[in-house]
Write a protein that holds these residues in place. Structure first.
Motif, short mmCIF file in Angstrom:
data_model
loop_
_atom_site.label_atom_id
_atom_site.label_comp_id
_atom_site.label_asym_id
_atom_site.label_seq_id
_atom_site.Cartn_x
_atom_site.Cartn_y
_atom_site.Cartn_z
N ARG A 230 0.87 -1.18 0.00
CA ARG A 230 0.00 0.00 0.00
C ARG A 230 0.91 1.24 0.00
NH1 ARG A 230 -3.79 -1.64 5.00
NH2 ARG A 230 -4.64 0.47 4.68
N TYR A 231 1.54 1.46 -1.16
CA TYR A 231 2.66 2.39 -1.22
C TYR A 231 2.26 3.85 -1.04
CZ TYR A 231 4.76 -1.87 -3.04
OH TYR A 231 5.19 -3.17 -3.19
N GLN A 232 1.09 4.25 -1.58
CA GLN A 232 0.66 5.63 -1.43
C GLN A 232 0.40 5.95 0.04
OE1 GLN A 232 0.29 8.02 -4.14
NE2 GLN A 232 0.41 9.26 -2.28
N GLU A 233 -0.26 5.04 0.74
CA GLU A 233 -0.51 5.25 2.17
C GLU A 233 0.79 5.22 2.96
OE1 GLU A 233 -4.22 2.97 3.55
OE2 GLU A 233 -3.75 2.09 1.60
N ALA A 234 1.69 4.34 2.56
CA ALA A 234 2.98 4.25 3.26
C ALA A 234 3.74 5.56 3.12
CB ALA A 234 3.80 3.10 2.68
N LEU A 235 3.73 6.13 1.90
CA LEU A 235 4.42 7.40 1.68
C LEU A 235 3.86 8.49 2.58
CD1 LEU A 235 6.44 9.09 0.08
CD2 LEU A 235 4.69 9.40 -1.69
N GLY A 236 2.52 8.57 2.68
CA GLY A 236 1.91 9.56 3.55
C GLY A 236 2.30 9.38 5.00
N GLN A 237 2.36 8.14 5.43
CA GLN A 237 2.71 7.87 6.83
C GLN A 237 4.18 8.18 7.11
OE1 GLN A 237 0.45 7.38 8.85
NE2 GLN A 237 1.13 6.23 10.64
N TYR A 238 5.06 7.86 6.15
CA TYR A 238 6.48 8.21 6.34
C TYR A 238 6.65 9.73 6.41
CZ TYR A 238 8.27 3.46 5.55
OH TYR A 238 8.57 2.13 5.67
N ARG A 239 5.88 10.45 5.59
CA ARG A 239 5.96 11.91 5.64
C ARG A 239 5.44 12.44 6.97
NH1 ARG A 239 3.87 12.95 -0.59
NH2 ARG A 239 5.95 12.94 -1.57
N SER A 240 4.41 11.79 7.51
CA SER A 240 3.90 12.19 8.83
C SER A 240 4.96 11.96 9.90
CB SER A 240 2.64 11.39 9.17
OG SER A 240 1.59 11.70 8.27
N ALA A 241 5.66 10.83 9.80
CA ALA A 241 6.72 10.55 10.76
C ALA A 241 7.84 11.57 10.65
CB ALA A 241 7.28 9.14 10.52
N LEU A 242 8.19 11.95 9.41
CA LEU A 242 9.26 12.93 9.19
C LEU A 242 8.91 14.28 9.81
CD1 LEU A 242 11.98 13.49 7.79
CD2 LEU A 242 10.68 14.14 5.74
N ALA A 243 7.63 14.59 9.87
CA ALA A 243 7.19 15.90 10.39
C ALA A 243 7.23 15.97 11.91
CB ALA A 243 5.78 16.20 9.90
N THR A 244 7.42 14.85 12.59
CA THR A 244 7.48 14.86 14.05
C THR A 244 8.87 15.32 14.51
OG1 THR A 244 8.22 12.55 14.23
CG2 THR A 244 5.83 12.96 14.16
N PRO A 245 8.99 15.79 15.77
CA PRO A 245 10.29 16.30 16.24
C PRO A 245 11.44 15.30 16.12
CG PRO A 245 8.53 16.92 17.75
CD PRO A 245 7.92 15.99 16.76
N ALA A 246 11.17 14.00 16.30
CA ALA A 246 12.24 12.99 16.24
C ALA A 246 12.16 12.16 14.97
CB ALA A 246 12.17 12.09 17.47
N GLY A 247 11.48 12.68 13.96
CA GLY A 247 11.19 11.87 12.78
C GLY A 247 12.26 11.82 11.72
N GLU A 248 13.27 12.69 11.81
CA GLU A 248 14.30 12.68 10.78
C GLU A 248 15.28 11.54 11.06
OE1 GLU A 248 17.02 15.76 8.16
OE2 GLU A 248 16.15 16.43 10.04
N GLN A 249 14.89 10.36 10.63
CA GLN A 249 15.67 9.14 10.84
C GLN A 249 15.92 8.46 9.51
OE1 GLN A 249 14.07 6.51 13.88
NE2 GLN A 249 13.14 8.20 15.00
#
Length: 403
Positions: A230-249
């Motif tokens: 489910r790549y489109q949903e995965a991309l959205g979720q990874y972007r959400s994670a990146l937007a969190t304070p500790a998400g740049e991993q």
């Protein structure tokens, strides 16, 4: 009457006694070496799980009688990992399921909650687990299973247990996200997870890992979506994670790259890979899975595998030039073949990558050095020459001081 031994000269009696002692030791030696702590996988899982639970029985939080599900101790399970690679595999997934099933069916004191951000405030404990392949030629199919239970409020490990498992027949193939990943994603966060799982009770779990546990739940959800195609949903979720304070991993940037590749977004994928490279350079090390034809310095012939290699090299050259770094380019091989042939082949492959990088950016010529490591720094060491040990056939870029 004197015994036969007593009629012998004293010196001969001493020699005879020594020979008897050595003979007895030699006879006993095979029996000693046959003793092993390795258990069949299912028994080892049960031993580690029961050992973990037994340590909790004297804790104040567990002394009160549990009479309903509402009184059970909430536990979130951060997906189990292979400690050598930082990957989730078929075997780690099975390990996690067997532990969860045993906790639910045999030990009626835990309420296992999905590893989601909303459950971090509901749960009292965090469960982590690792599988570590034993070292040595004879121990390729032996794993050490580690489990740890950490109190979320205090950050202390309250229980830790281990067992040795026979791993022959287990599925050690990485799950799709890790199989498709172009880089080794074992970063400081995953190192912290692994250290925490081996931490003795009463000691603090790794702070770097715990401080990023909320982002880890988002990353896990995104990775599950990717593994489910489910790549489109995965991309959205990874972007959400990146937007969190500790998400740049690294796992997040790598996930954004992978999802864009699957969605056919070439430009976005290249931009994302450039960020993966930049992060690797910032941490002074980047391991990339360049696969070559067997015994050759030619990249893998199947374009579905090697089609992106030109872009990878372009971004590595671009980011290295921008950062003005010097690098050792280190070739690695799996364990198949002789040490001498693998040393030579790994050096030739590293030299080929250096040549390709220099073609992209001539200034990297004097700032890079090719080295062959053969199989001396295998991460997996299975010698399977398939997806299981793909990381053993990597090319590393280690940042070094410029002379």
């Amino acid at each position: 009457m004197k015994s036969a031994a007593n009629v012998l000269p004293r010196g001969l009696r001493a020699c005879l006694a020594t020979l008897v002692t050595l003979w007895l030791a030699a006879c006993a030696a095979p029996q000693a070496t046959s003793v092993s702590n390795e258990l069949p996988f299912e028994q080892a899982v049960a031993k580690a799980t029961d050992g973990l639970v037994s340590q909790t029985q004297t804790l104040p939080a567990f002394l009160a009688k549990v009479e309903s599900k509402l009184a059970k101790r909430g536990v979130v399970v951060d997906p189990f990992l292979d400690s050598s690679t930082g990957q989730q595999t078929g075997a780690t997934k099975l390990f996690e399921k067997r532990v969860s099933d045993r906790l639910a069916s045999t030990h009626d004191v835990f309420d296992l909650l999905p590893f989601q951000s909303a459950n971090l405030s509901k749960a009292q404990y965090l469960l982590t687990g690792t599988m570590t392949r034993a070292q040595g030629e004879h121990a390729r199919h032996v794993f050490k299973l580690n489990l740890a239970l950490t109190e979320l409020r205090s950050g202390k490990v309250v229980a830790q247990a281990s067992a040795q498992a026979q791993g022959a027949g287990l599925d050690n193939n990485p799950l799709p996200y890790y199989r498709d990943s172009p880089v080794l994603v074992k970063d400081q966060v995953l190192e912290g997870y692994i250290r925490s799982t081996a931490t003795a009770p009463g000691q603090k779990a790794d702070a770097f890992y715990l401080d990023r546990i909320a982002a880890a739940t988002l990353i896990n959800e995104a990775t599950n979506l990717y593994n489910s195609e489910r790549y489109q949903e995965a991309l959205g979720q990874y972007r959400s994670a990146l937007a969190t304070p500790a998400g740049e991993q690294l796992r997040v940037l790598n996930g954004i790259y992978l999802a864009n590749v699957k969605l056919g977004r070439t430009a976005e994928a290249e931009t994302a890979f450039g960020k993966v490279v930049a992060m690797g350079i910032a941490y002074n090390e980047l391991g990339v899975k360049f696969l070559f034809n067997p015994g050759s310095t030619e990249f893998w012939s199947d374009a579905r595998i090697s089609g992106a290699y030109g872009m990878w090299l372009r971004q590595i050259a671009r980011e290295s030039t921008a950062a003005k770094v010097c690098m050792n380019i280190i070739g690695h091989t799996s364990r198949t073949g002789s040490e001498q042939s693998n040393d030579s082949l790994s050096l030739q492959r590293a030299a080929y990558v250096k040549q390709r990088l220099t073609a992209e950016a001539a200034n990297l010529g004097p700032r890079t050095k090719a080295t062959g490591m053969g199989f001396r720094q295998n991460i997996v060491g299975s010698g399977s020459d398939n997806a299981v040990d793909a990381l053993d056939r990597r090319v590393e870029f280690k940042i070094v001081g410029c002379n």
